[in-house]
Scaffold this active site. Structure first.
Site, mmCIF file in Angstrom:
data_model
loop_
_atom_site.group_PDB
_atom_site.id
_atom_site.type_symbol
_atom_site.label_atom_id
_atom_site.label_comp_id
_atom_site.label_asym_id
_atom_site.label_seq_id
_atom_site.Cartn_x
_atom_site.Cartn_y
_atom_site.Cartn_z
ATOM 1 C CD GLU A 131 -2.946 -1.173 0.095
ATOM 2 O OE1 GLU A 131 -2.935 -0.239 -0.726
ATOM 3 O OE2 GLU A 131 -3.709 -2.150 0.017
ATOM 4 C CG HIS A 154 -4.557 -0.091 5.387
ATOM 5 N ND1 HIS A 154 -5.914 0.107 5.283
ATOM 6 C CD2 HIS A 154 -4.319 -1.332 4.901
ATOM 7 C CE1 HIS A 154 -6.459 -0.973 4.744
ATOM 8 N NE2 HIS A 154 -5.517 -1.868 4.501
ATOM 9 C CG HIS A 156 -7.581 -5.271 7.450
ATOM 10 N ND1 HIS A 156 -6.926 -6.403 7.006
ATOM 11 C CD2 HIS A 156 -7.326 -4.309 6.529
ATOM 12 C CE1 HIS A 156 -6.284 -6.134 5.873
ATOM 13 N NE2 HIS A 156 -6.502 -4.870 5.566
ATOM 14 C CD GLU A 184 -14.712 12.456 25.890
ATOM 15 O OE1 GLU A 184 -13.606 12.017 25.581
ATOM 16 O OE2 GLU A 184 -14.998 12.895 27.000
ATOM 17 C CG HIS A 225 -9.481 -3.370 2.338
ATOM 18 N ND1 HIS A 225 -8.752 -3.565 1.194
ATOM 19 C CD2 HIS A 225 -8.576 -3.454 3.348
ATOM 20 C CE1 HIS A 225 -7.479 -3.785 1.492
ATOM 21 N NE2 HIS A 225 -7.350 -3.708 2.800
HETATM 22 O O1 2HA Z 1 -0.748 -4.999 3.632
HETATM 23 O O2 2HA Z 1 -3.748 -4.609 4.405
HETATM 24 O O3 2HA Z 1 -4.460 -3.662 2.035
HETATM 25 C C1 2HA Z 1 -1.886 -5.758 3.627
HETATM 26 C C2 2HA Z 1 -3.083 -4.933 3.458
HETATM 27 C C3 2HA Z 1 -3.396 -4.522 2.088
HETATM 28 ZN ZN ZN Z 2 -5.684 -3.854 3.941
#
Ligand code: 2HA
Ligand code: ZN
Length: 287
Positions: A131, A154, A156, A184, A225
């Site tokens: 990414e 990033h 999940h 909050e 995602h």
């Molecule tokens: O690096 O989360 O979106 C693994 C991820 C790709």
């Molecule tokens: Zn990801």
């Protein structure tokens, strides 16, 4: 004999605050269940002095072509010469703390804007996260609106993702629901949360779309995602994602039950006033 700059004593990078903090953040995110397998990635913009305190800036271990999942072209020129510590592609957050030198890398964006120079890490021949384009484009976008921005994460997070499957993905509605779930929330992310539809990850298209949202939001949901967060520090960025995830958890725990009470928009206004938040998405409230 006086020491030349080259012979200057440098600190042990394994003790560097930026490295310790990257390890702690990756471990926390893993333990929260947000970053299964190789899910998630972190990039942290470092000051030259910070890097020079631990590494010889003239010693490039490897030159790596700038890319994401594929060889993508994107304009990285605003970041030429900048230093980042970045999680490696295919690497597991679970393993970062135990072996940072394999799972992380310290890189500099090369003068040609086409390569990155590895100064430390990726010991097994690795390279930055798939990414990388989305991260770098997000840094460029955030630095335009906040010169102090240093971190892009990033992840999940489980409930945030779950909510994507059962809640409308409209930015106003999504933000409003999150704001309603924890007192909050509106103070933590008054600008709201940007939402992108499901898109192919690792590409410059999703990178560009994320960066566009990042001009307006520090938080961008990648539908079904995960999420992107940006901030001045690892703490701020982690805290933003953590707050969204907490709100999403309350939503997921209650969405199937009759709602008897809620935090009203008029209450949110009182909070904004109390915490002296002047800039917020008033159009995301139903006043
Ligand atoms: O690096 O989360 O979106 C693994 C991820 C790709
Ligand atoms: Zn990801």
């Amino acid at each position: 004999m006086t020491k030349t700059a080259d012979q200057k004593e440098r600190g042990d990078i394994f003790q560097a605050p930026f490295l310790r903090e990257m390890c702690a953040t990756a471990s926390n995110m893993y333990r929260l269940g947000w970053d299964e397998r190789n899910g998630g990635n972190i990039s942290y913009l470092l000051r030259e002095e910070e890097v020079a305190a631990y590494l010889d800036l003239n010693k490039v271990i490897r030159t790596i072509p700038l890319m994401g999942v594929n060889a993508v072209n994107f304009d990285i020129s605003p970041l030429i010469g900048k230093y980042f510590i970045v999680t490696g592609t295919g690497k597991y957050f679970k393993n970062v703390e135990g072996d940072p030198e394999t799972n992380l890398g310290v890189v500099r964006i090369a003068k040609d804007g086409k390569n990155i120079e590895l100064l430390w890490g990726y010991k097994d021949g690795g390279r930055p996260t798939s990414e990388f384009p989305a991260h770098m484009m997000s840094h460029i976008a955030r630095l335009k609106v906040d010169p102090e921005n240093r971190v892009v994460i990033h992840s999940h997070p489980t409930n945030t993702l779950a909510m994507n499957f059962v809640h409308e993905l409209d930015e106003k509605k999504f933000t409003h629901t999150l704001w309603e779930m924890c007192t909050e929330c509106i103070v933590v992310f008054p600008e709201g949360v940007g939402v992108l539809p499901w898109m192919l990850c690792g590409t410059s298209e999703i990178g560009e779309a994320t960066a566009k949202k990042m001009e307006e939001f520090r938080l961008v949901v990648w539908a079904m995602h995960g999420i992107y967060g940006a901030g001045k520090s690892l703490d701020e960025t982690f805290g933003l994602i953590e707050t969204v995830e907490k709100a999403a958890q309350i939503y997921m725990l209650t969405a199937h039950l009759p709602r008897i009470n809620t935090i009203k928009d008029a209450d949110m206004l009182k909070l904004l006033e109390l915490f002296k938040v002047e800039k917020y998405r008033r159009d995301f409230l139903d006043l």
